[in-house]
Design a protein around this motif. Structure first.
Motif, PDB file in Angstrom:
ATOM      1  N   GLY A  64       0.809  -1.216   0.000  1.00  7.99           N
ATOM      2  CA  GLY A  64       0.000   0.000   0.000  1.00  7.99           C
ATOM      3  C   GLY A  64       0.835   1.255   0.000  1.00  7.99           C
ATOM      4  N   GLU A  65       0.155   2.378   0.269  1.00  3.44           N
ATOM      5  CA  GLU A  65       0.830   3.683   0.268  1.00  3.44           C
ATOM      6  C   GLU A  65       0.523   4.404   1.582  1.00  3.44           C
ATOM      7  N   MET A  66      -0.085   5.583   1.470  1.00  5.72           N
ATOM      8  CA  MET A  66      -0.326   6.438   2.623  1.00  5.72           C
ATOM      9  C   MET A  66      -1.213   5.777   3.683  1.00  5.72           C
ATOM     10  N   GLU A  67      -2.129   4.906   3.238  1.00  6.36           N
ATOM     11  CA  GLU A  67      -3.039   4.272   4.209  1.00  6.36           C
ATOM     12  C   GLU A  67      -2.267   3.389   5.203  1.00  6.36           C
ATOM     13  N   LEU A  68      -1.160   2.803   4.737  1.00  5.87           N
ATOM     14  CA  LEU A  68      -0.348   1.980   5.646  1.00  5.87           C
ATOM     15  C   LEU A  68       0.445   2.852   6.622  1.00  5.87           C
ATOM     16  N   VAL A  69       0.889   4.015   6.139  1.00  2.00           N
ATOM     17  CA  VAL A  69       1.583   4.973   7.015  1.00  2.00           C
ATOM     18  C   VAL A  69       0.641   5.383   8.148  1.00  2.00           C
ATOM     19  N   GLN A  70      -0.598   5.708   7.783  1.00  2.00           N
ATOM     20  CA  GLN A  70      -1.593   6.144   8.773  1.00  2.00           C
ATOM     21  C   GLN A  70      -1.937   5.024   9.758  1.00  2.00           C
ATOM     22  N   LYS A  71      -1.980   3.790   9.251  1.00  2.00           N
ATOM     23  CA  LYS A  71      -2.285   2.633  10.112  1.00  2.00           C
ATOM     24  C   LYS A  71      -1.166   2.443  11.152  1.00  2.00           C
ATOM     25  N   ILE A  72       0.087   2.564  10.705  1.00  2.00           N
ATOM     26  CA  ILE A  72       1.229   2.419  11.622  1.00  2.00           C
ATOM     27  C   ILE A  72       1.241   3.564  12.635  1.00  2.00           C
ATOM     28  N   GLN A  73       1.041   4.784  12.143  1.00  2.00           N
ATOM     29  CA  GLN A  73       1.065   5.950  13.035  1.00  2.00           C
ATOM     30  C   GLN A  73      -0.128   5.970  13.999  1.00  2.00           C
ATOM     31  N   GLY A  74      -1.295   5.697  13.467  1.00  2.00           N
ATOM     32  CA  GLY A  74      -2.520   5.836  14.253  1.00  2.00           C
ATOM     33  C   GLY A  74      -2.850   4.663  15.146  1.00  2.00           C
ATOM     34  N   GLU A  75      -2.508   3.459  14.682  1.00  2.00           N
ATOM     35  CA  GLU A  75      -2.903   2.257  15.437  1.00  2.00           C
ATOM     36  C   GLU A  75      -1.731   1.542  16.102  1.00  2.00           C
ATOM     37  N   ASN A  76      -0.511   2.113  15.936  1.00  2.00           N
ATOM     38  CA  ASN A  76       0.698   1.466  16.466  1.00  2.00           C
ATOM     39  C   ASN A  76       0.773   0.023  15.950  1.00  2.00           C
ATOM     40  N   TRP A  77       0.529  -0.124  14.648  1.00  2.00           N
ATOM     41  CA  TRP A  77       0.434  -1.430  14.001  1.00  2.00           C
ATOM     42  C   TRP A  77       1.805  -1.881  13.493  1.00  2.00           C
ATOM     43  N   PHE A  78       2.247  -3.046  13.942  1.00  2.00           N
ATOM     44  CA  PHE A  78       3.544  -3.562  13.495  1.00  2.00           C
ATOM     45  C   PHE A  78       3.475  -5.059  13.228  1.00  2.00           C
ATOM     46  N   ASP A  79       2.453  -5.495  12.515  1.00  2.00           N
ATOM     47  CA  ASP A  79       2.285  -6.919  12.227  1.00  2.00           C
ATOM     48  C   ASP A  79       3.090  -7.318  10.979  1.00  2.00           C
ATOM     49  N   PHE A  80       4.379  -6.962  10.971  1.00  2.00           N
ATOM     50  CA  PHE A  80       5.250  -7.286   9.836  1.00  2.00           C
ATOM     51  C   PHE A  80       6.684  -7.339  10.335  1.00  2.00           C
ATOM     52  N   ASP A  81       7.546  -8.044   9.565  1.00  2.00           N
ATOM     53  CA  ASP A  81       8.941  -8.249   9.982  1.00  2.00           C
ATOM     54  C   ASP A  81       9.942  -7.461   9.144  1.00  2.00           C
ATOM     55  N   VAL A  82       9.580  -7.200   7.878  1.00  2.00           N
ATOM     56  CA  VAL A  82      10.485  -6.496   6.965  1.00  2.00           C
ATOM     57  C   VAL A  82       9.681  -5.488   6.152  1.00  2.00           C
ATOM     58  N   VAL A  83      10.277  -4.328   5.893  1.00  2.00           N
ATOM     59  CA  VAL A  83       9.632  -3.302   5.068  1.00  2.00           C
ATOM     60  C   VAL A  83      10.457  -3.080   3.807  1.00  2.00           C
ATOM     61  N   VAL A  84       9.783  -3.120   2.667  1.00  2.00           N
ATOM     62  CA  VAL A  84      10.399  -2.854   1.358  1.00  2.00           C
ATOM     63  C   VAL A  84       9.701  -1.639   0.763  1.00  2.00           C
TER      64      VAL A  84
END
Length: 230
Positions: free
Chosen positions: A95-115
């Protein structure tokens, strides 16, 4: 710190004063991994560099011959055709900006690597303060800032790991699971050490490999004779 009977039994198998050859160490680490789950085996490599200096940084990535034994969740920041390529390659989240907002807003880190593709780094840069401390910030050196997102995702899923210095100039890296057996662990270990030795900064002076220790999740550390590694 309280240590259980299994740990104490494992310690008896290891001579703390001895530096083991890598093949001996791998046999010992599989013998001393006695937990009820499949323990991860990690290498801890102390280097004779000063990570505070940019010209003495040691960082990179390598695909281990036998992978890590762990299933890795990959998040990709990309758009358009590149987003489609990432999905086809098996990325877990794209995704794009929606994933940024999810990480910032929900403290979401259900992933191990970011590309991320290079054109998305402006967006990803907003997450620097939260991704950086967790070691999740994409970087060209690690091959996680790239236009070839499909290749990056496939390599990570196949067992690509990133190695980097911590503040005490030590690299901590998984080299597989105890169930791999000593032969596969040795191949993974040799691949990692080859990459770390190759990445020696020209500014590094004196002894480069200071100490190398391997240990399973619940097992004791086993010192390896670093003089024989390169």
């Amino acid at each position: 710190m309280f240590r259980g009977k299994k740990y104490k039994d494992s310690v008896k198998l290891i001579d703390k004063s001895k530096l083991y050859d890598a093949d001996e160490a791998m046999k010992l680490v599989t013998e001393t991994a006695k937990a009820k789950f499949d323990e991860t085996v990690e290498a801890h490599i102390k280097l004779g560099v000063d990570s505070r200096h940019a010209d003495q940084q040691v960082r990179g990535a390598i695909v281990l011959p036998h992978g890590t034994g762990k299933s890795v969740k990959v998040l990709v920041f990309a758009k358009g055709a590149k987003a489609d390529e990432a999905k086809e390659a098996g990325a877990d989240y794209v995704g794009e900006m929606e994933l940024v907002q999810k990480i910032q807003g929900e403290n979401w880190f259900d992933f191990d690597v970011v590309v991320a593709t290079p054109d998305m780094m402006g967006v990803v840069g907003r997450l620097g303060k939260v991704l950086g401390p967790k070691g999740l910030m994409p970087s060209p050196k690690a091959g996680t800032v790239t236009m070839d997102v499909a290749k990056a995702v496939k390599e990570i899923k196949a067992g690509k790991i990133e190695y980097r210095l911590d503040k005490t100039n030590i690299i901590h890296c998984p080299i597989g699971k105890a169930s791999f057996g000593d032969a596969k662990l040795l191949e993974n270990f040799n691949a990692l050490m080859g990459a770390v030795i190759k990445a020696k900064p020209s500014a590094a002076k004196g002894q480069y490999l200071r100490s190398v220790v391997i240990a399973s999740t619940m097992g004791p550390g086993i010192k390896i004779n670093q003089a024989k590694l390169g």
